[in-house]
Design a protein around this motif. Structure first.
Motif, mmCIF file in Angstrom:
data_model
loop_
_atom_site.group_PDB
_atom_site.id
_atom_site.type_symbol
_atom_site.label_atom_id
_atom_site.label_comp_id
_atom_site.label_asym_id
_atom_site.label_seq_id
_atom_site.Cartn_x
_atom_site.Cartn_y
_atom_site.Cartn_z
ATOM 1 N N UNK A 105 0.873 -1.087 0.094
ATOM 2 C CA UNK A 105 0.009 -0.082 -0.086
ATOM 3 C C UNK A 105 0.982 1.121 -0.013
ATOM 4 N N UNK A 106 0.414 2.329 -0.609
ATOM 5 C CA UNK A 106 1.174 3.632 -0.804
ATOM 6 C C UNK A 106 0.849 4.173 0.408
ATOM 7 N N UNK A 107 2.050 5.178 0.964
ATOM 8 C CA UNK A 107 1.770 5.876 2.095
ATOM 9 C C UNK A 107 1.239 7.408 1.457
ATOM 10 N N UNK A 108 1.423 8.295 2.515
ATOM 11 C CA UNK A 108 0.997 9.702 2.265
ATOM 12 C C UNK A 108 2.212 10.362 1.612
ATOM 13 N N UNK A 579 -7.663 9.617 16.718
ATOM 14 C CA UNK A 579 -6.132 9.611 16.040
ATOM 15 C C UNK A 579 -5.133 10.433 17.161
ATOM 16 N N UNK A 580 -3.924 10.193 16.887
ATOM 17 C CA UNK A 580 -2.973 10.616 17.683
ATOM 18 C C UNK A 580 -1.398 10.406 17.231
ATOM 19 N N UNK A 581 -0.766 10.903 18.224
ATOM 20 C CA UNK A 581 0.795 10.901 17.478
ATOM 21 C C UNK A 581 1.376 9.468 17.301
ATOM 22 N N UNK A 582 0.882 8.766 17.943
ATOM 23 C CA UNK A 582 1.409 7.171 17.809
ATOM 24 C C UNK A 582 0.871 6.689 16.197
ATOM 25 N N UNK A 583 -0.261 7.010 15.888
ATOM 26 C CA UNK A 583 -0.953 6.840 14.727
ATOM 27 C C UNK A 583 -0.172 7.684 13.465
ATOM 28 N N UNK A 584 -0.053 8.953 13.691
ATOM 29 C CA UNK A 584 0.685 9.670 12.770
ATOM 30 C C UNK A 584 2.030 9.115 12.163
ATOM 31 N N UNK A 585 2.732 8.433 13.452
ATOM 32 C CA UNK A 585 3.857 8.214 13.109
ATOM 33 C C UNK A 585 4.067 6.722 12.087
ATOM 34 N N UNK A 586 2.925 6.156 12.060
ATOM 35 C CA UNK A 586 2.697 5.065 11.218
ATOM 36 C C UNK A 586 1.669 5.618 9.947
ATOM 37 N N UNK A 587 1.821 6.704 9.778
ATOM 38 C CA UNK A 587 1.129 7.121 8.497
ATOM 39 C C UNK A 587 -0.616 6.934 8.417
ATOM 40 N N UNK A 588 -0.946 6.930 9.708
ATOM 41 C CA UNK A 588 -2.467 6.757 9.819
ATOM 42 C C UNK A 588 -2.813 8.157 10.145
ATOM 43 N N UNK A 596 -9.817 1.255 10.156
ATOM 44 C CA UNK A 596 -9.257 0.041 9.802
ATOM 45 C C UNK A 596 -8.307 -0.642 10.670
ATOM 46 N N UNK A 597 -7.773 0.063 11.682
ATOM 47 C CA UNK A 597 -6.872 -0.350 12.702
ATOM 48 C C UNK A 597 -7.653 -0.782 13.773
ATOM 49 N N UNK A 598 -8.562 -0.085 14.234
ATOM 50 C CA UNK A 598 -9.285 -0.085 15.607
ATOM 51 C C UNK A 598 -10.205 -1.369 15.433
ATOM 52 N N UNK A 599 -10.673 -1.700 14.251
ATOM 53 C CA UNK A 599 -11.710 -2.682 13.827
ATOM 54 C C UNK A 599 -10.819 -4.006 14.217
#
Length: 727
Positions: A105-108, A579-588, A596-599
């Motif tokens: 999958x592509x990232x941002x 959303x939070x810093x931990x998610x942004x570090x993983x390009x979420x 899609x993660x929390x599910x």
């Protein structure tokens, strides 16, 4: 194109269910740089080079959904990260370790991709993704790549790090039945099931295999004595302290005889059909090197057989055959062994082959057999002359359906006499379809920890589902070896929620474990301080034989970097999508990606389990159809639309009314605790704490706790005092 490159930015092994799939994966972030402008159809000769190296890629369906689908994508044009995914999968398959899942999958960020590939073993997965990168770059640059050498290297890693075939077939059979597994060492010690419901296996031995029984089986003379005393036919024999005593015993017993070690396995040091003093003396010397004592016993004519007993049943049987060569007047004995025996594709040096290669330098028994016939390794047999190379050790012809019921009964009895729950019983008979009394056959050994490959992949005949039989022996009557597992994820008072669930389950009388951001707790005792909401702490709970229920706080960071500690759960609680810093570090970076993660927490709910969802969070509500089990919604207000609609359909809900917790299903209501007096709801975050209380009440209700007990637990829970007591 030497200026182009694929660089790894990070490689992570996700050990449990994760953003990608239920199973462990290697997740690699790769930067393809300028190759973003060069899909596969724009690189001259790339397609041809890649397919020439890996023609089996034709089996990959990719998104096209049919054989050759991935090759179609290659011709149309696809990017290196996607190609790496398929190459990593195929390299593992060629190395003998099944890997079917993969995503790219592509990232941002332009040119940066996430590549996820199924990896049953971390070391092999990391090696495969690195090899995939190198192979793709070689194809891009029109370089060279030793595919066969890399596959051989990966195959060696599989042999070193992957479960052996005997253990693997049991684990696979257990997993097919929904029984979870945890590998306890780098070897073949595996836990099946969780907590107090677990069982352990070590190859074909189990935690039901008695150490006394194993000791008896390793002493061949003692085994025979016990069997004979119970009427099981065995060849008479005796222990011989030296060659002279062995010859004396042979004369007493009557020629021909067998000489073998008392406690060796796999036929090592066994010599058959001995008729002279010289043969007996040489055989005694050979056997003495392999075991603590040497036994001389009556030679029983017939074929060697190995019958597998699981519990009280014979579940598989294999027959042996002698190995012969035929002279051509040109080749030596050693060359004939290589050309006529070792070229058999069923023979090899690893456990994956049902038959072993015969190497004179590695097996003195082969040399002894040749010597008895007056033949040396450099002898050249005349054309048409047959030479016997090995009398035993080729037990790999399935004959399960031929076993006479009386033979099966005696073999099963032999295993019970020794005391083994799983046994490989060796017997010799000329016809296994007839009773041993008619053929003069006899049981010669009872072995603990028998190899299963001869039954899984016989050299001839039908493979038998012996792993399934052993799994059924350990977990009968539909038992899946599971304890109640509760997972909590989100950002709204999840540690408090997890501790409250733990307290309520504890009041129900179950020893319960908790892994959360405030520590690791075993039955209310804090055994580790600090943040223990991670995979390793979770595994510690699941491996503990005392634990009858387990509660896990699962942060987004933990799911992204490690995966869940368990494969499935009885209850999955989701407080919110955030959303939070931990998610942004993983390009979420948006709520759809976070969803899609929390599910993941809902995806792993068992089909007889429950998802406990916050009805006030619209995206959490959208997870309800994803649950394999049932759903309970919670919210402060009974009029919350999702909760109200769910209740009208007969679903379970939890809400607050008139200052009390209410659990309801349809028109039925259970009014619990009055909230006003609770210390828990004083101070900050009272709204989130009320939600946590509702979620905990609902979760334990669907677990089967009586509503009165839930009410009592809420009233007696004191977060501050509990923390002090645990410390």
């Amino acid at each position: 194109m030497a200026q182009k490159d694929i660089k790894f930015l990070r490689v992570t092994y996700l050990r449990g269910p994760n953003l990608w799939t239920y199973r462990p994966v290697i997740e690699a972030w790769v930067d393809i740089g300028e190759l973003e402008d060069f899909p596969s159809n724009k690189i001259p000769g790339f397609y041809e080079r890649l397919v020439a190296w890996l023609p089996s890629l034709v089996e990959h369906r990719c998104g096209v959904g049919e054989r050759g689908g991935f090759l179609q994508r290659l011709r149309e044009g696809t990017w290196p990260a996607h190609i790496m995914e398929h190459v990593a999968i195929e390299l593992q398959n060629l190395a003998g370790i099944q890997a079917g899942f993969g995503k790219a999958r592509e990232t941002s960020q332009r040119g940066i991709y996430k590549v996820a590939v199924r990896a049953r073993n971390e070391q092999i997965g990391r090696a495969a993704i690195q090899a995939a990168r190198d192979l793709v770059m070689a194809a891009i640059e029109d370089g060279s790549y030793d595919v066969s050498g890399k596959v051989a290297e990966l195959r060696d890693m599989v042999d070193a790090h992957h479960l052996g075939p005997s253990t693997g077939c049991i684990v696979d059979a257990a997993n097919e039945r929904g029984i979870p597994s945890i590998r306890l060492t780098d070897g073949n010690l595996v836990q099946l099931g969780y907590g107090a419901r677990q069982r352990r296996i070590w190859t074909a031995e189990t935690d039901r295999t008695s150490a006394i029984a194993e000791g008896i089986s390793s002493d061949k003379d003692l085994t025979k004595t016990l069997l004979a005393s119970c009427g099981v036919p065995v060849p008479e024999g005796q222990v011989a302290a030296d060659p002279a005593e062995a010859w004396e015993a042979a004369q007493d017993i009557g020629l021909p005889v067998v000489v073998k070690p008392s406690d060796a396995n796999h036929g090592r040091g066994v010599s058959l059909d001995l008729t002279t003093e010289q043969q007996v003396a040489a055989a005694w010397t050979l056997a003495d090197k392999e075991g603590s004592e040497v036994i001389v016993e009556r030679f029983v004519r017939g074929n060697e057989h190995r019958l597998l007993v699981v519990g009280t049943q014979v579940v598989a049987a294999a027959r042996g055959e002698a190995a012969w060569i035929e002279g051509d007047g040109v080749q030596t004995v050693e060359a004939l062994i290589e050309s006529q025996i070792n070229t058999d594709p069923r023979r090899g040096v690893t456990e994956d082959f049902p038959l072993n290669r015969l190497v004179l330098d590695e097996d003195p028994a082969l040399v002894l057999e040749l010597t008895r016939q007056g033949v040396a390794r450099d002898s050249v047999p005349a054309k048409g002359v047959r030479v016997l190379v090995q009398r035993n050790g080729n037990v790999a012809i399935d004959c399960t359906d031929e076993v006479h019921p009386e033979v099966a009964a005696q073999v099963s009895l032999a295993a019970r006499i020794v005391g083994l729950d799983i046994a490989g019983v060796d017997l010799v008979t000329e016809d296994i379809s007839r009773p041993l009394e008619e053929t003069g056959g006899a049981i010669v050994e009872v072995n603990a920890g028998p190899g299963l490959l001869m039954h899984l992949k016989p050299a001839s005949g039908e493979g038998r589902p012996v792993g399934k039989a052993i799994a059924a022996h350990l977990f009968p009557d539909g038992d899946k070896g599971r304890i109640p597992v509760v997972g909590v994820t989100g950002s709204r008072e999840t540690a408090l929620l997890a501790r409250l669930v733990t307290w309520l389950v504890h009041l129900a009388g179950k020893p319960v474990g908790l892994a959360c951001s405030e520590g690791l707790f075993l039955d209310r005792r804090q055994v580790e301080r600090g943040d223990r909401a991670h995979w390793q702490a979770g595994q510690q709970l699941l491996m503990n034989r005392r634990i009858e229920a387990a509660v896990f706080e699962n942060s987004a960071k933990m799911m992204l970097e490690e995966g869940l500690a368990y494969d499935r759960c009885a209850v999955g609680i989701v407080t919110d999508v955030h959303l939070g810093e931990a998610l942004a570090a993983h390009d979420i970076l948006d709520l759809d990606q976070s969803f899609r993660l929390m599910r993941t927490q809902v995806d792993v709910v068992l089909d007889n389990g429950w998802a406990v969802l916050n009805a006030n969070d619209a995206q959490v509500v959208e997870m309800a159809p994803l649950c394999d089990g049932e759903v309970l919604f919670y919210a402060e207000s009974a009029n919350t639309p999702a909760l109200q609609a769910h209740r009208e359909r007969g679903g379970r809900v939890a809400f607050i009314q008139d200052g009390r917790v209410v659990l309801a299903q349809g028109a039925q209501e259970f009014r619990l605790t009055e909230l006003a007096p609770l210390p828990l709801l004083r101070g900050q975050n009272t709204a989130e704490r009320r939600e946590a209380l509702l979620a905990a009440a609902g979760a334990t209700w669907v677990l089967g706790l009586e509503t009165e007990l839930v009410a009592a637990g809420i009233e007696t829970f004191d977060a501050v005092r509990l923390a002090r007591h645990a410390a």
